[in-house]
Design a protein around this motif. Structure first.
Motif, PDB file in Angstrom:
ATOM      1  N   ILE A   4     -49.631   4.760 -29.206  1.00 13.12           N
ATOM      2  CA  ILE A   4     -49.181   6.105 -28.825  1.00 13.12           C
ATOM      3  C   ILE A   4     -47.734   6.325 -29.255  1.00 13.12           C
ATOM      4  O   ILE A   4     -47.375   7.364 -29.825  1.00 13.12           O
ATOM      5  CB  ILE A   4     -49.344   6.309 -27.309  1.00 13.12           C
ATOM      6  N   ALA A   5     -46.879   5.300 -28.954  1.00 12.45           N
ATOM      7  CA  ALA A   5     -45.473   5.408 -29.355  1.00 12.45           C
ATOM      8  C   ALA A   5     -45.342   5.454 -30.874  1.00 12.45           C
ATOM      9  O   ALA A   5     -44.519   6.196 -31.425  1.00 12.45           O
ATOM     10  CB  ALA A   5     -44.670   4.232 -28.785  1.00 12.45           C
ATOM     11  N   LEU A   6     -46.191   4.654 -31.533  1.00  9.06           N
ATOM     12  CA  LEU A   6     -46.151   4.628 -32.996  1.00  9.06           C
ATOM     13  C   LEU A   6     -46.578   5.984 -33.570  1.00  9.06           C
ATOM     14  O   LEU A   6     -46.004   6.459 -34.556  1.00  9.06           O
ATOM     15  CB  LEU A   6     -47.061   3.517 -33.523  1.00  9.06           C
ATOM     16  N   LYS A   7     -47.577   6.584 -32.937  1.00  7.23           N
ATOM     17  CA  LYS A   7     -48.013   7.900 -33.395  1.00  7.23           C
ATOM     18  C   LYS A   7     -46.897   8.926 -33.243  1.00  7.23           C
ATOM     19  O   LYS A   7     -46.700   9.781 -34.108  1.00  7.23           O
ATOM     20  CB  LYS A   7     -49.244   8.331 -32.582  1.00  7.23           C
ATOM     21  N   SER A   8     -46.148   8.807 -32.136  1.00  3.55           N
ATOM     22  CA  SER A   8     -45.019   9.716 -31.930  1.00  3.55           C
ATOM     23  C   SER A   8     -43.962   9.525 -33.021  1.00  3.55           C
ATOM     24  O   SER A   8     -43.408  10.494 -33.543  1.00  3.55           O
ATOM     25  CB  SER A   8     -44.401   9.474 -30.551  1.00  3.55           C
ATOM     26  N   LEU A   9     -43.723   8.246 -33.363  1.00  5.68           N
ATOM     27  CA  LEU A   9     -42.768   7.975 -34.436  1.00  5.68           C
ATOM     28  C   LEU A   9     -43.265   8.513 -35.767  1.00  5.68           C
ATOM     29  O   LEU A   9     -42.489   9.041 -36.576  1.00  5.68           O
ATOM     30  CB  LEU A   9     -42.510   6.469 -34.547  1.00  5.68           C
ATOM     31  N   GLN A  10     -44.571   8.362 -36.006  1.00  2.00           N
ATOM     32  CA  GLN A  10     -45.141   8.880 -37.249  1.00  2.00           C
ATOM     33  C   GLN A  10     -45.016  10.394 -37.316  1.00  2.00           C
ATOM     34  O   GLN A  10     -44.713  10.962 -38.375  1.00  2.00           O
ATOM     35  CB  GLN A  10     -46.599   8.452 -37.370  1.00  2.00           C
ATOM     36  N   GLU A  11     -45.257  11.043 -36.173  1.00  2.00           N
ATOM     37  CA  GLU A  11     -45.086  12.496 -36.134  1.00  2.00           C
ATOM     38  C   GLU A  11     -43.634  12.893 -36.375  1.00  2.00           C
ATOM     39  O   GLU A  11     -43.347  13.863 -37.086  1.00  2.00           O
ATOM     40  CB  GLU A  11     -45.561  13.041 -34.786  1.00  2.00           C
ATOM     41  N   LYS A  12     -42.717  12.099 -35.793  1.00  2.00           N
ATOM     42  CA  LYS A  12     -41.301  12.383 -35.999  1.00  2.00           C
ATOM     43  C   LYS A  12     -40.929  12.161 -37.463  1.00  2.00           C
ATOM     44  O   LYS A  12     -40.140  12.932 -38.039  1.00  2.00           O
ATOM     45  CB  LYS A  12     -40.453  11.488 -35.099  1.00  2.00           C
ATOM     46  N   LEU A  13     -41.493  11.105 -38.069  1.00  2.00           N
ATOM     47  CA  LEU A  13     -41.246  10.851 -39.479  1.00  2.00           C
ATOM     48  C   LEU A  13     -41.725  12.025 -40.324  1.00  2.00           C
ATOM     49  O   LEU A  13     -41.030  12.473 -41.252  1.00  2.00           O
ATOM     50  CB  LEU A  13     -41.945   9.557 -39.916  1.00  2.00           C
ATOM     51  N   GLU A  14     -42.916  12.524 -40.005  1.00  2.00           N
ATOM     52  CA  GLU A  14     -43.442  13.670 -40.739  1.00  2.00           C
ATOM     53  C   GLU A  14     -42.554  14.901 -40.540  1.00  2.00           C
ATOM     54  O   GLU A  14     -42.321  15.667 -41.475  1.00  2.00           O
ATOM     55  CB  GLU A  14     -44.865  13.964 -40.266  1.00  2.00           C
ATOM     56  N   CYS A  15     -42.053  15.039 -39.291  1.00  2.00           N
ATOM     57  CA  CYS A  15     -41.147  16.150 -39.001  1.00  2.00           C
ATOM     58  C   CYS A  15     -39.871  16.040 -39.828  1.00  2.00           C
ATOM     59  O   CYS A  15     -39.400  17.026 -40.404  1.00  2.00           O
ATOM     60  CB  CYS A  15     -40.819  16.184 -37.503  1.00  2.00           C
ATOM     61  N   TYR A  16     -39.318  14.817 -39.908  1.00  2.95           N
ATOM     62  CA  TYR A  16     -38.108  14.611 -40.697  1.00  2.95           C
ATOM     63  C   TYR A  16     -38.365  14.901 -42.170  1.00  2.95           C
ATOM     64  O   TYR A  16     -37.511  15.458 -42.862  1.00  2.95           O
ATOM     65  CB  TYR A  16     -37.611  13.170 -40.530  1.00  2.95           C
ATOM     66  N   LYS A  17     -39.537  14.526 -42.655  1.00  2.11           N
ATOM     67  CA  LYS A  17     -39.869  14.817 -44.051  1.00  2.11           C
ATOM     68  C   LYS A  17     -39.943  16.324 -44.287  1.00  2.11           C
ATOM     69  O   LYS A  17     -39.479  16.821 -45.319  1.00  2.11           O
ATOM     70  CB  LYS A  17     -41.188  14.143 -44.421  1.00  2.11           C
ATOM     71  N   ASN A  18     -40.549  17.027 -43.320  1.00  7.83           N
ATOM     72  CA  ASN A  18     -40.641  18.478 -43.448  1.00  7.83           C
ATOM     73  C   ASN A  18     -39.256  19.121 -43.424  1.00  7.83           C
ATOM     74  O   ASN A  18     -38.954  20.032 -44.203  1.00  7.83           O
ATOM     75  CB  ASN A  18     -41.513  19.062 -42.340  1.00  7.83           C
ATOM     76  N   ILE A  19     -38.418  18.619 -42.502  1.00  5.83           N
ATOM     77  CA  ILE A  19     -37.057  19.158 -42.405  1.00  5.83           C
ATOM     78  C   ILE A  19     -36.279  18.850 -43.683  1.00  5.83           C
ATOM     79  O   ILE A  19     -35.497  19.682 -44.178  1.00  5.83           O
ATOM     80  CB  ILE A  19     -36.336  18.580 -41.179  1.00  5.83           C
ATOM     81  N   LYS A  20     -36.511  17.648 -44.230  1.00  2.00           N
ATOM     82  CA  LYS A  20     -35.859  17.296 -45.493  1.00  2.00           C
ATOM     83  C   LYS A  20     -36.250  18.295 -46.581  1.00  2.00           C
ATOM     84  O   LYS A  20     -35.410  18.744 -47.367  1.00  2.00           O
ATOM     85  CB  LYS A  20     -36.244  15.884 -45.904  1.00  2.00           C
ATOM     86  N   GLY A  21     -37.550  18.619 -46.604  1.00  2.31           N
ATOM     87  CA  GLY A  21     -38.001  19.616 -47.578  1.00  2.31           C
ATOM     88  C   GLY A  21     -37.333  20.962 -47.370  1.00  2.31           C
ATOM     89  O   GLY A  21     -36.949  21.635 -48.336  1.00  2.31           O
ATOM     90  N   GLU A  22     -37.173  21.363 -46.080  1.00  2.91           N
ATOM     91  CA  GLU A  22     -36.501  22.624 -45.787  1.00  2.91           C
ATOM     92  C   GLU A  22     -35.034  22.579 -46.209  1.00  2.91           C
ATOM     93  O   GLU A  22     -34.488  23.555 -46.736  1.00  2.91           O
ATOM     94  CB  GLU A  22     -36.598  22.943 -44.294  1.00  2.91           C
TER      95      GLU A  22
END
Length: 482
Positions: free
Chosen positions: A138-156
């Motif tokens: 569960i914690a790992l999934k949260s980190l993965q979601e955060k990683l995806e969020c950071y990637k999206n923000i990087k794109g922005e």
């Protein structure tokens, strides 16, 4: 087994200081890793012993099998010990079978019954592993979601950088165009002023030409009279006396002395007096001052702004714009030099692209052009006039007094005036700001004076004069330390 009672140092290569790998022995009885020895010889370009420097007679030294077996046995024993240490309780040498939920420790059955873990909860290792793996997933999934969020923000962010570059290029182009208009205005004014100067020059030259022609006629007439009189005086006595009355009459004709005509010179002050101020004033009158400026960083993606950011239209298609925090889905914010917190909002009411105009205020708001009420202030002013009069009537009275004192002013905001007085070329020129504000503690409205430019003395003189002439019902003058 006694052969295994050796330390790691005794089984370490003198070159790499690690456990021997494929050890070889030299004639001097020193042993080394085969690879280490070959590298050493390659660097030194000699087949000497790295320890005693004795030269070896063999290019390919024999393998030290005894040492190799000792190293393998040593590594296997360490591996077994490491494996055993993970599965055997270090206190009771029993197999680890339980996990303490309170202490988060692996336990054996003896540990479970000890006083240290009394009244604790235990789980079999397999159940604890399953539970904690689920939590970790569960914690790992949260980190993965955060990683995806950071990637999206990087794109922005990358899009924002590209958009910033586009903004700079477009804005620079607009700046050049706007300044070209100003330059053209100045060139036109320069040409018009010089043309007026040339026209006056032609008029004055024509006038002087006519005066010169008149003077020349007088000179010619006088020269002719003088010549005739001198010839008559040379004649015989009888002829002289006969012509004397006529000649005397001609000589005694009185003619006024020529005078330099008034206004013959160029009227220089007409062109140079306050030239920068007059041109700037004319420039100010020629260019429209837009009180509402739309902010493209807050515009909805389907809105297209004009180049001067004073108007907009609905394109029907969303533009590729950064999703910055200031941007609204269906709105537009305005910004000015002094107010960036209060916004003008154009909201899309229906699908037919009709809009309604209103205001939207964010935290820490300041006064907007469309603010219905004066801005509230709680600090002291260097000079202030308070009154119970309505803000709109106070603004009207302020304009009246400014006009009476020949002061120039412009409306910056609904209750803010930028005022000017004096000659810009002299020391008495001053700019100041007058604002009708609300005083919550006094339940009154006030007039704030703020110097923008000019000397303190000039500002004090004009501000005192304006304040004293303001006719505000129930008004009283208050002076506070600045």
């Amino acid at each position: 087994m006694a052969s295994l009672n050796v330390s790691a140092e005794e089984l370490s290569c003198p070159v790499c200081c690690e456990i021997f790998k494929d050890p070889v022995v030299l004639s001097c009885s020193h042993s080394f890793c085969k690879e280490c020895l070959q590298q050493f010889w390659g660097i030194k370009e000699t087949q000497g012993c790295p320890v005693c420097r004795r030269r070896s007679s063999k290019c390919d030294p024999p393998c030290n099998r005894v040492l190799k077996n000792l190293c393998e046995s040593f590594l296997e024993r360490n591996e077994r010990r490491s494996s055993a240490s993970e599965e055997i309780c270090s206190l009771h040498s029993e197999k680890l079978k339980l996990f303490c939920l309170e202490d988060k420790q692996l336990l054996c059955l003896v540990c479970r019954d000890s006083q240290k873990h009394e009244n604790h909860k235990f789980r079999p290792i397999s159940e604890a592993v399953s539970t904690y793996k689920e939590e970790l997933n569960i914690a790992l999934k949260s980190l993965q979601e955060k990683l995806e969020c950071y990637k999206n923000i990087k794109g922005e962010f990358e899009k924002t950088v590209q958009h910033m570059k586009s903004q700079v290029e477009h804005t620079e182009c607009q700046i050049k165009q706007q300044f070209e208009k100003l330059h053209q205005f100045l060139r036109d004014e320069e040409e018009a002023t010089i043309t007026a100067l040339r026209e006056e020059e032609e008029q004055k030259k024509q006038m002087m030409k006519e005066k010169l022609e008149e003077i020349n006629r007088h000179i010619s007439a006088l020269s002719h009279t003088i010549k005739n009189t001198e010839e008559m005086m040379k004649a015989n006595d009888i002829s002289f006396l006969k012509e004397f009355p006529v000649s005397m009459e001609r000589v005694q004709i009185s003619q006024p002395d020529p005078q330099t005509p008034s206004g013959a010179l160029i009227h220089v002050p007409r062109y140079l007096n306050n030239l920068p101020f007059r041109v700037s004033k004319k420039m100010q009158d020629s260019f429209q001052n837009s009180h509402v400026i739309l902010d493209p960083n807050a515009a909805s993606p389907d809105l297209v702004l004009s180049d001067d950011i004073t108007s907009l239209r609905c394109s029907g298609n969303d533009q590729q714009l950064p999703d910055n925090p200031e941007r609204f889905d269906r709105s537009m914010l305005h910004s000015t030099e002094k107010t960036e917190k209060t916004s003008i909002c154009l909201e899309d009411n229906n699908k037919d692209s009709s809009f309604s105009l209103g205001s939207r205020t964010r935290p820490s708001t300041t006064m907007s052009l469309l603010t219905d009420k004066p801005h509230s202030l709680r600090f002291s002013w260097s000079m202030k006039t308070t009154s119970s009069m309505e803000p709109g009537k106070m603004m009207k009275e302020i304009r009246k007094v400014l006009d009476a004192n020949s002061c120039e002013y412009e409306l910056r905001e609904r209750y803010v005036l930028l005022c000017m007085a004096g000659n810009p070329a002299h020391d008495d020129f001053v700019q100041w700001e007058m604002e009708v504000c609300k005083l919550p503690r006094l339940s009154l409205n006030g007039v704030r004076f703020k110097r923008i430019s000019g000397t303190s003395i000039a500002f004090k003189n004009i501000a005192s004069k304006i304040a004293n002439e303001l006719n505000l019902t129930c008004a009283c003058m208050l002076t506070a330390a600045s």
